[in-house]
Design a protein around this motif. Structure first.
Motif, PDB file in Angstrom:
ATOM      1  N   LEU A  59      16.452   9.864  18.574  1.00 20.14           N
ATOM      2  CA  LEU A  59      17.505   9.526  19.539  1.00 20.14           C
ATOM      3  C   LEU A  59      18.532   8.589  18.913  1.00 20.14           C
ATOM      4  O   LEU A  59      18.209   7.791  18.040  1.00 20.14           O
ATOM      5  N   VAL A  60      19.772   8.706  19.370  1.00 20.23           N
ATOM      6  CA  VAL A  60      20.827   7.803  18.902  1.00 20.23           C
ATOM      7  C   VAL A  60      21.323   6.987  20.088  1.00 20.23           C
ATOM      8  O   VAL A  60      21.787   7.536  21.091  1.00 20.23           O
ATOM      9  N   VAL A  61      21.213   5.678  19.977  1.00 20.87           N
ATOM     10  CA  VAL A  61      21.662   4.796  21.062  1.00 20.87           C
ATOM     11  C   VAL A  61      23.185   4.782  21.107  1.00 20.87           C
ATOM     12  O   VAL A  61      23.824   4.564  20.082  1.00 20.87           O
ATOM     13  N   PRO A  62      23.791   5.036  22.277  1.00 21.43           N
ATOM     14  CA  PRO A  62      25.263   5.030  22.372  1.00 21.43           C
ATOM     15  C   PRO A  62      25.821   3.668  21.957  1.00 21.43           C
ATOM     16  O   PRO A  62      25.220   2.634  22.234  1.00 21.43           O
ATOM     17  N   ALA A  63      26.986   3.692  21.297  1.00 21.59           N
ATOM     18  CA  ALA A  63      27.573   2.462  20.780  1.00 21.59           C
ATOM     19  C   ALA A  63      27.955   1.503  21.914  1.00 21.59           C
ATOM     20  O   ALA A  63      27.897   0.290  21.755  1.00 21.59           O
ATOM     21  N   ASP A  64      28.318   2.066  23.067  1.00 21.71           N
ATOM     22  CA  ASP A  64      28.789   1.208  24.164  1.00 21.71           C
ATOM     23  C   ASP A  64      27.669   0.867  25.149  1.00 21.71           C
ATOM     24  O   ASP A  64      27.916   0.646  26.332  1.00 21.71           O
ATOM     25  N   ILE A  65      26.451   0.800  24.651  1.00 28.91           N
ATOM     26  CA  ILE A  65      25.304   0.567  25.534  1.00 28.91           C
ATOM     27  C   ILE A  65      25.418  -0.746  26.299  1.00 28.91           C
ATOM     28  O   ILE A  65      24.815  -0.916  27.352  1.00 28.91           O
ATOM     29  N   LYS A  66      26.226  -1.689  25.790  1.00 29.33           N
ATOM     30  CA  LYS A  66      26.325  -2.989  26.460  1.00 29.33           C
ATOM     31  C   LYS A  66      27.503  -3.081  27.428  1.00 29.33           C
ATOM     32  O   LYS A  66      27.762  -4.141  27.985  1.00 29.33           O
ATOM     33  N   SER A  67      28.227  -1.983  27.643  1.00 32.89           N
ATOM     34  CA  SER A  67      29.473  -2.072  28.408  1.00 32.89           C
ATOM     35  C   SER A  67      29.237  -2.383  29.886  1.00 32.89           C
ATOM     36  O   SER A  67      28.193  -2.084  30.458  1.00 32.89           O
ATOM     37  N   ALA A  68      30.257  -2.988  30.495  1.00 34.12           N
ATOM     38  CA  ALA A  68      30.187  -3.351  31.911  1.00 34.12           C
ATOM     39  C   ALA A  68      30.060  -2.105  32.791  1.00 34.12           C
ATOM     40  O   ALA A  68      29.366  -2.103  33.796  1.00 34.12           O
ATOM     41  N   GLU A  69      30.742  -1.023  32.383  1.00 33.08           N
ATOM     42  CA  GLU A  69      30.700   0.215  33.160  1.00 33.08           C
ATOM     43  C   GLU A  69      29.276   0.751  33.252  1.00 33.08           C
ATOM     44  O   GLU A  69      28.813   1.163  34.304  1.00 33.08           O
ATOM     45  N   ARG A  70      28.594   0.744  32.101  1.00 30.19           N
ATOM     46  CA  ARG A  70      27.209   1.234  32.101  1.00 30.19           C
ATOM     47  C   ARG A  70      26.323   0.354  32.975  1.00 30.19           C
ATOM     48  O   ARG A  70      25.457   0.844  33.694  1.00 30.19           O
ATOM     49  N   LEU A  71      26.540  -0.952  32.900  1.00 27.95           N
ATOM     50  CA  LEU A  71      25.743  -1.873  33.712  1.00 27.95           C
ATOM     51  C   LEU A  71      25.887  -1.559  35.196  1.00 27.95           C
ATOM     52  O   LEU A  71      24.901  -1.495  35.928  1.00 27.95           O
ATOM     53  N   LEU A  72      27.127  -1.328  35.610  1.00 28.21           N
ATOM     54  CA  LEU A  72      27.385  -1.072  37.024  1.00 28.21           C
ATOM     55  C   LEU A  72      26.776   0.246  37.479  1.00 28.21           C
ATOM     56  O   LEU A  72      26.099   0.318  38.499  1.00 28.21           O
ATOM     57  N   ALA A  73      27.034   1.293  36.686  1.00 32.42           N
ATOM     58  CA  ALA A  73      26.513   2.610  37.060  1.00 32.42           C
ATOM     59  C   ALA A  73      24.992   2.606  37.053  1.00 32.42           C
ATOM     60  O   ALA A  73      24.343   3.117  37.965  1.00 32.42           O
ATOM     61  N   GLY A  74      24.418   2.002  36.015  1.00 32.88           N
ATOM     62  CA  GLY A  74      22.971   1.979  35.899  1.00 32.88           C
ATOM     63  C   GLY A  74      22.311   1.095  36.943  1.00 32.88           C
ATOM     64  O   GLY A  74      21.225   1.397  37.427  1.00 32.88           O
ATOM     65  N   GLY A  75      22.990   0.011  37.302  1.00 31.72           N
ATOM     66  CA  GLY A  75      22.429  -0.919  38.280  1.00 31.72           C
ATOM     67  C   GLY A  75      22.225  -0.267  39.631  1.00 31.72           C
ATOM     68  O   GLY A  75      21.162  -0.387  40.248  1.00 31.72           O
ATOM     69  N   ASN A 159      22.765   4.741  31.128  1.00 33.22           N
ATOM     70  CA  ASN A 159      23.279   3.671  31.991  1.00 33.22           C
ATOM     71  C   ASN A 159      22.140   2.821  32.534  1.00 33.22           C
ATOM     72  O   ASN A 159      22.231   1.594  32.580  1.00 33.22           O
ATOM     73  N   MET A 160      21.067   3.488  32.953  1.00 32.18           N
ATOM     74  CA  MET A 160      19.941   2.725  33.486  1.00 32.18           C
ATOM     75  C   MET A 160      19.283   1.905  32.377  1.00 32.18           C
ATOM     76  O   MET A 160      18.878   0.764  32.600  1.00 32.18           O
ATOM     77  N   VAL A 161      19.212   2.489  31.184  1.00 33.92           N
ATOM     78  CA  VAL A 161      18.651   1.749  30.052  1.00 33.92           C
ATOM     79  C   VAL A 161      19.503   0.507  29.793  1.00 33.92           C
ATOM     80  O   VAL A 161      18.984  -0.588  29.577  1.00 33.92           O
ATOM     81  N   ALA A 162      20.833   0.674  29.864  1.00 37.13           N
ATOM     82  CA  ALA A 162      21.742  -0.458  29.654  1.00 37.13           C
ATOM     83  C   ALA A 162      21.446  -1.552  30.671  1.00 37.13           C
ATOM     84  O   ALA A 162      21.360  -2.736  30.323  1.00 37.13           O
ATOM     85  N   PHE A 163      21.256  -1.149  31.905  1.00 37.72           N
ATOM     86  CA  PHE A 163      20.978  -2.127  32.960  1.00 37.72           C
ATOM     87  C   PHE A 163      19.647  -2.840  32.713  1.00 37.72           C
ATOM     88  O   PHE A 163      19.533  -4.052  32.914  1.00 37.72           O
ATOM     89  N   LEU A 164      18.653  -2.092  32.254  1.00 40.95           N
ATOM     90  CA  LEU A 164      17.328  -2.690  32.021  1.00 40.95           C
ATOM     91  C   LEU A 164      17.386  -3.829  31.002  1.00 40.95           C
ATOM     92  O   LEU A 164      16.615  -4.776  31.081  1.00 40.95           O
ATOM     93  N   GLN A 165      18.344  -3.741  30.037  1.00 46.10           N
ATOM     94  CA  GLN A 165      18.428  -4.785  29.020  1.00 46.10           C
ATOM     95  C   GLN A 165      18.819  -6.122  29.631  1.00 46.10           C
ATOM     96  O   GLN A 165      18.500  -7.173  29.104  1.00 46.10           O
ATOM     97  N   ARG A 166      19.550  -6.106  30.746  1.00 41.41           N
ATOM     98  CA  ARG A 166      20.003  -7.344  31.354  1.00 41.41           C
ATOM     99  C   ARG A 166      19.187  -7.752  32.573  1.00 41.41           C
ATOM    100  O   ARG A 166      19.289  -8.878  33.040  1.00 41.41           O
TER     101      ARG A 166
END
Lengths: 190, 98
Positions: A59-75, A159-166
């Motif tokens: 798997l390749v982790v997307p470069a923008d995994i930390k973005s605010a958009e991903r956090l919101l969608a994933g949250g 997106n959910m993975v991004a949210f899980l990091q925070r």
């Protein structure tokens, strides 16, 4: 040599027979409220972890995994689909977290996976992120963890993975703000 | 009823059924949508807020949208009292952090 082979075959047969009798006797406690003994637990856990590591390798982790958009969608998705089992800030247990076996890890705790403990190591963090993605997409057999990939595309899972990091650092209030589903955020025309 | 009508009816009901079981889009969760409690951001320790943190940006974004939405979509916001409070507070909030 011949007698050695003979006794080996005999031992094998006895073991198989014993296993068969055990299986059919119904003695095995199937209930989720009877935990595995430590040997079975180790066996299953090792099987799971080795399998996921191998499967998630490419798997390749997307470069923008930390973005605010991903956090919101994933949250918002996390709150709708996952918090019932994996809890949220301010909720330490519920029917699923208490009743499922294996129990769903509390994803609001930083020690629920390797990410925080090995944060210094980028490689390890990456591996932990890939592991989470794979588990969310494919689920885990014979556990309560569903495969979400059947109904959700990869970007949504990242997106959910991004949210899980925070998630572990969020207060209940921050969690509420991030995960609230804004009607406006879904581009209803202006 | 001729065969065409039956076929059409069958096709349509099947389609409807299939659609109802399909991948749910995020918008389907909207019925139980909850407005973000942006008034609470006021009470947070502002000295600890880092504007370059995506988490902070996400929260800001969320509250800007909620505020904007409140301008023209009053009917659907679940709890009115909080909304009024929120409208006022988030306005201040915006000014402070611009």
């Amino acid at each position: 040599m011949k007698s050695y082979l003979k006794s080996l075959a005999l031992t094998g047969t006895v073991i198989l027979l014993g296993a068969g009798i055990y299986l059919y006797s119904g003695v095995y406690p199937m209930g989720a409220d009877t935990p595995h003994n430590s040997a079975t637990y180790w066996l299953l856990e090792t099987l799971r972890e080795r399998s996921v590591v191998r499967a998630a390798e490419e798997l390749v982790v997307p470069a923008d995994i930390k973005s605010a958009e991903r956090l919101l969608a994933g949250g918002a998705d996390y709150n709708d689909m996952c918090a019932s089992c994996h809890l949220k800030p301010g909720v330490t247990e519920n029917d699923f977290s208490l009743g499922l076996y294996p129990s769903p890890p509390n994803l609001t705790l930083s020690d629920s996976d390797e990410i925080q403990t090995q944060a210094a190591d980028v490689e390890a963090t990456n591996a932990a992120i890939k592991r989470q993605f794979w588990i969310i997409k494919h689920g885990i057999k014979a556990s309560g963890m569903p495969a979400w990939g059947a109904n959700h595309d990869d970007p949504r899972i990242w997106n959910m993975v991004a949210f899980l990091q925070r998630l572990p650092e969020l207060s209940a209030v921050q969690y509420q703000i991030l995960t609230a589903r804004n009607k406006a955020s879904k581009g209803h025309g202006h | 009823m001729n065969i065409k009508t039956i076929t059409a009816t069958l096709a349509l009901t099947t389609l409807a059924f299939t659609l109802s079981a399909q991948a749910h889009s995020p918008s389907e969760h909207m019925q139980d949508a909850e407005a973000p409690n942006c008034a609470a951001m006021e009470t947070m320790d502002h000295s600890k807020m880092k504007m370059d943190d995506p988490m902070m940006q996400a929260m800001m974004k969320q509250c800007m949208q909620a505020m904007h939405e409140g301008d023209h979509d009053d009917s659907e916001t679940p709890d009115e009292p909080e909304k009024h409070e929120k409208d006022g507070d988030t306005n201040n909030f915006k000014h402070k952090h611009k």
